[in-house]
Design an enzyme around this catalytic site. Sequence first.
Site, PDB file in Angstrom:
ATOM      1  N   GLU A 285       0.819  -1.207   0.000  1.00  0.00           N
ATOM      2  CA  GLU A 285       0.000   0.000   0.000  1.00  0.00           C
ATOM      3  C   GLU A 285       0.856   1.262   0.000  1.00  0.00           C
ATOM      4  O   GLU A 285       0.421   2.316  -0.456  1.00  0.00           O
ATOM      5  CB  GLU A 285      -0.913  -0.014   1.232  1.00  0.00           C
ATOM      6  CG  GLU A 285      -2.140   0.860   1.097  1.00  0.00           C
ATOM      7  CD  GLU A 285      -3.166   0.597   2.171  1.00  0.00           C
ATOM      8  OE1 GLU A 285      -4.287   0.174   1.816  1.00  0.00           O
ATOM      9  OE2 GLU A 285      -2.860   0.797   3.359  1.00  0.00           O
ATOM     10  N   HIS A 306       7.338 -27.184  -0.958  1.00  0.00           N
ATOM     11  CA  HIS A 306       6.744 -28.335  -1.635  1.00  0.00           C
ATOM     12  C   HIS A 306       5.569 -27.927  -2.515  1.00  0.00           C
ATOM     13  O   HIS A 306       4.864 -28.779  -3.046  1.00  0.00           O
ATOM     14  CB  HIS A 306       6.321 -29.377  -0.591  1.00  0.00           C
ATOM     15  CG  HIS A 306       7.476 -29.976   0.134  1.00  0.00           C
ATOM     16  ND1 HIS A 306       8.008 -31.217  -0.172  1.00  0.00           N
ATOM     17  CD2 HIS A 306       8.252 -29.482   1.128  1.00  0.00           C
ATOM     18  CE1 HIS A 306       9.034 -31.477   0.614  1.00  0.00           C
ATOM     19  NE2 HIS A 306       9.204 -30.436   1.427  1.00  0.00           N
ATOM     20  N   LYS A 420     -13.756   0.755  -4.005  1.00  0.00           N
ATOM     21  CA  LYS A 420     -14.852   1.182  -3.134  1.00  0.00           C
ATOM     22  C   LYS A 420     -15.910   1.937  -3.924  1.00  0.00           C
ATOM     23  O   LYS A 420     -17.119   1.705  -3.755  1.00  0.00           O
ATOM     24  CB  LYS A 420     -14.314   2.069  -2.008  1.00  0.00           C
ATOM     25  CG  LYS A 420     -13.430   1.347  -1.004  1.00  0.00           C
ATOM     26  CD  LYS A 420     -12.974   2.303   0.085  1.00  0.00           C
ATOM     27  CE  LYS A 420     -12.063   1.624   1.086  1.00  0.00           C
ATOM     28  NZ  LYS A 420     -11.596   2.551   2.137  1.00  0.00           N
TER      29      LYS A 420
END
Length: 433
Positions: A285, A306, A420
């Site tokens: 951010e 793995h 948003k």
Amino acid sequence: MKIDYTNATFSLSNDSIRSGHALAESAFKTVVQKSGRGNDFLGWVDLPVDIKDNDLADIEQCADGLAVCSEVVVVIGIGGSYLGTRAVVEALQHSFSGLSNHKRPLLLYAGNNMSEDYLHDLLEILDQKSYSLIVISKSGTTTEPAIAFRILKQHCEQKYGKEDSRKRIVSVTDGARGALRTLATQEGYATFVIPDDVGGRYSVLTPVGLLPIAVAGYSIRDLVKGARLMREELLAHPNYADNPAMQYALVRNLLYQQGLKVELMTSFEPKLYYFIEWFKQLFGESEGKELKGIFPAGAIFSTDLHSLGQYIQEGTRQMFETVLTVEKAHYHVPIPKDEQDTDGLNYLQHRSIHEICHIAQQGTCQAHVSGKVPNIEISIPELNELHLGEWIYFFEMSCAISGYMLGVNPFDQPGVEAYKRNMFLLLGKPGVR
């Protein structure tokens, strides 16, 4: 805390490192003098020395009060209002905390997702347990935690009654304004303030993180002390040669300039999973803007060796690796001798599992370096509040330096608003066009 970037230098010239010293020192000076972009969000720089004993005592008193009446405390928040807390608590708590006999409340989390099934399951648990709520939001209107709080507040009031529920809800919010501040004042909730000059992803050393960490039973004084010690160390050394935050910031930026766009933070300690998640928000951010920035990723070894190990070793050469090392284990679990030795492990009987883990880490590092993946190692002696406090401040300072070196404002997040706005449009929120 120690940093070792020897295994990254094969990809860097001494000249490039030397020529970057001045830029790193200038960026560090910009942070400390609070003279750069976003300087109204640099309150975290002095936070470890600005926190007073009476502030910590108030937090501890509130935490103890919640602990007395609660088997479970739900922390409602998202992003920086949640990840710092979880990073510290999960690094310190019993690996199977939900099944252990820990005397403090178990922390659960809400408002960090919008899964209806998750909320249903949480409410089922809260029907069976005594609980309290800590709701964390500067505005009180962020969709995910606001929905969760509305639902959990109603549940709390129905279970305990209006009057008792007020004693079980604590708000951490803005000092003067916002929906949560208004509600907290109306309802008489105990309230702690998020400083105006500290952004969410830098807020773990404010009541945002300190209150729930104290509820869980860990020493916020030692956490703050660790951050204070790291601050003193870094501010005492404004030169590159003696400042690990500058060194980390410069090396990662030089690797980025060479086309390594992904930083894979790894650890062989599974308790650091959420610390890596906190790192991902802090750096992602802060740096990911203006079409710039290193993409922060994470992995826990040896589990992910793995699954992702093949790609790391031989996939596209686009990443470097930062390895978090914990030098000492708290406990020792002996490897028993097997007379038949059918699994061929008797040769390890006289080694500790932690020693084997470190050797596995060395072998992994050697393999990745041979595969042209630069490695940076950042280590602490052991997992405790003091050293986690050091790490928190170290990474916050490194992130700010790195952002300024990159030429961006490390303290805003304009891109977050895009999703948003689209969501509000699709939901038909009044006033959004």
